[in-house]
Write an enzyme that holds these catalytic residues in place. Structure first.
Site, PDB file in Angstrom:
ATOM      1  N   LYS A  36       6.432   1.504   2.022  1.00  0.00           N
ATOM      2  CA  LYS A  36       6.175   0.115   1.650  1.00  0.00           C
ATOM      3  C   LYS A  36       6.331   0.060   0.145  1.00  0.00           C
ATOM      4  O   LYS A  36       5.522   0.607  -0.604  1.00  0.00           O
ATOM      5  CB  LYS A  36       4.781  -0.342   2.076  1.00  0.00           C
ATOM      6  CG  LYS A  36       4.501  -1.791   1.681  1.00  0.00           C
ATOM      7  CD  LYS A  36       3.119  -2.265   2.112  1.00  0.00           C
ATOM      8  CE  LYS A  36       2.896  -3.709   1.649  1.00  0.00           C
ATOM      9  NZ  LYS A  36       1.553  -4.209   2.033  1.00  0.00           N
ATOM     10  N   TYR A  92       2.757   4.125   0.937  1.00  0.00           N
ATOM     11  CA  TYR A  92       2.521   2.824   0.307  1.00  0.00           C
ATOM     12  C   TYR A  92       2.620   3.032  -1.198  1.00  0.00           C
ATOM     13  O   TYR A  92       1.707   3.575  -1.819  1.00  0.00           O
ATOM     14  CB  TYR A  92       1.158   2.286   0.723  1.00  0.00           C
ATOM     15  CG  TYR A  92       0.859   0.864   0.288  1.00  0.00           C
ATOM     16  CD1 TYR A  92       1.800   0.069  -0.360  1.00  0.00           C
ATOM     17  CD2 TYR A  92      -0.381   0.297   0.559  1.00  0.00           C
ATOM     18  CE1 TYR A  92       1.515  -1.226  -0.734  1.00  0.00           C
ATOM     19  CE2 TYR A  92      -0.686  -1.007   0.193  1.00  0.00           C
ATOM     20  CZ  TYR A  92       0.266  -1.768  -0.455  1.00  0.00           C
ATOM     21  OH  TYR A  92      -0.032  -3.059  -0.837  1.00  0.00           O
TER      22      TYR A  92
END
Length: 298
Positions: free
Chosen positions: A168, A140
């Site tokens: 992400k 992330y």
């Protein structure tokens, strides 16, 4: 180790709904999970930022994960679970808890926050986590929360690790590093758009999908956008992408997930719009503006 399977399509990082008494509304959470999957989402993410994970206690985090895991098991959907920590040893402990979660396809692990290691330190951090994690990792990357920017070369090095299946990507723009990364990806490494307003240009550049909080509100339309870019329907994708960008901007007019919760409550999908301190509920005008964009979209 769970089979290495890179994420693709639209994934929804589920909010945590609360009852009027302040408890986790597990029934509403389960209904939301089914609703977004019914609308075509490829998966859900549990215990992300949108879930207000930092304000949940351990028992509540377990409850949220239990609900999401049960739904994904029943539906055969992709489940990613937020894990990790700023320190590598603490992150190892967090990931170890997923050993007993056979439904988990991946752990969503934030780049170390506040510590600000070098790019080599970030690589060493994820190298260690990839060695010990019971599930594959989705990095992330959200530098405006972690304070740790990474260029395309650094992300490419992390993405080349054998148990890292995706990122992400939420850098707040589509910039030179975005283009460079998407133009030269390691094999088996998926870039998932993480800034909702930029999902359309990210898909146009070759992103595998998105992990998008505003997809709570228009799941089927985000799925349609993903399908349009994959099919090369540029005219349709551009028009829909602009409309969804306006919805996303409205949904993020106040801190996430306050506006999303306000809209879901107005739609009767969750029992309260409540969030936990230090967040405050979204103002009425922000919720109304998001609902207007949603109405225009439909």
């Amino acid at each position: 180790m769970t089979q290495n399977l890179a994420p693709q399509g639209i994934h929804v990082p589920l909010i945590t709904p609360f009852t009027a008494a302040g408890e986790v509304a597990s029934g509403a959470l389960e209904a939301l999970a089914h609703e977004v999957l019914d609308a075509g989402a490829a998966g859900i993410a549990a215990l992300g930022t949108t879930a207000e994970t930092a304000s949940l206690d351990e028992a509540e985090r377990d409850l949220v994960t239990d609900v999401c895991a049960r739904v994904c098991r029943e539906r055969g959907a992709y489940l990613s679970i937020g894990a990790g920590a700023s320190g590598t040893r603490a992150a190892e402990d967090s990931l170890a808890r997923l050993k007993h979660r056979p439904e988990a396809r991946a752990a969503l692990v934030t780049v170390p926050a506040f510590v600000r290691p070098s790019a080599a330190g970030v690589l060493a951090h994820f190298t260690r986590l990839a060695e010990v994690s019971p599930v594959p990792l989705i990095v992330y990357h959200i530098p405006y929360r972690t304070g740790q920017p990474l260029d395309a070369a650094a992300l490419r090095a992390v993405g080349a690790l054998p148990e890292v299946v995706g990122v992400k990507y939420a850098v707040g723009s589509v910039d030179q590093d975005t283009v460079a990364l998407l133009g030269d990806l390691p094999e088996g490494f998926a870039v998932m758009a993480g800034d909702d307003a930029y999902v359309s240009p990210m898909l146009a550049l070759g992103a595998a999908g998105g992990i998008l909080a505003s997809a709570h509100l228009a799941t089927a339309r985000f799925v349609e956008l993903d399908a349009a870019w994959r099919a090369g329907d540029v005219e349709r994708a551009r028009a829909l992408g602009h409309a969804l960008a306006r919805l996303s901007a409205a949904a993020f007019a106040e801190p996430n997930p306050t506006v999303v919760k306000g809209v879901l409550y107005a739609q009767g999908r969750i029992p309260t719009p409540d969030v936990r301190l230090p967040l405050l509920p979204a103002g009425g005008e922000s919720v109304a503006a998001a609902r207007r964009e949603l109405a225009r979209l439909r």
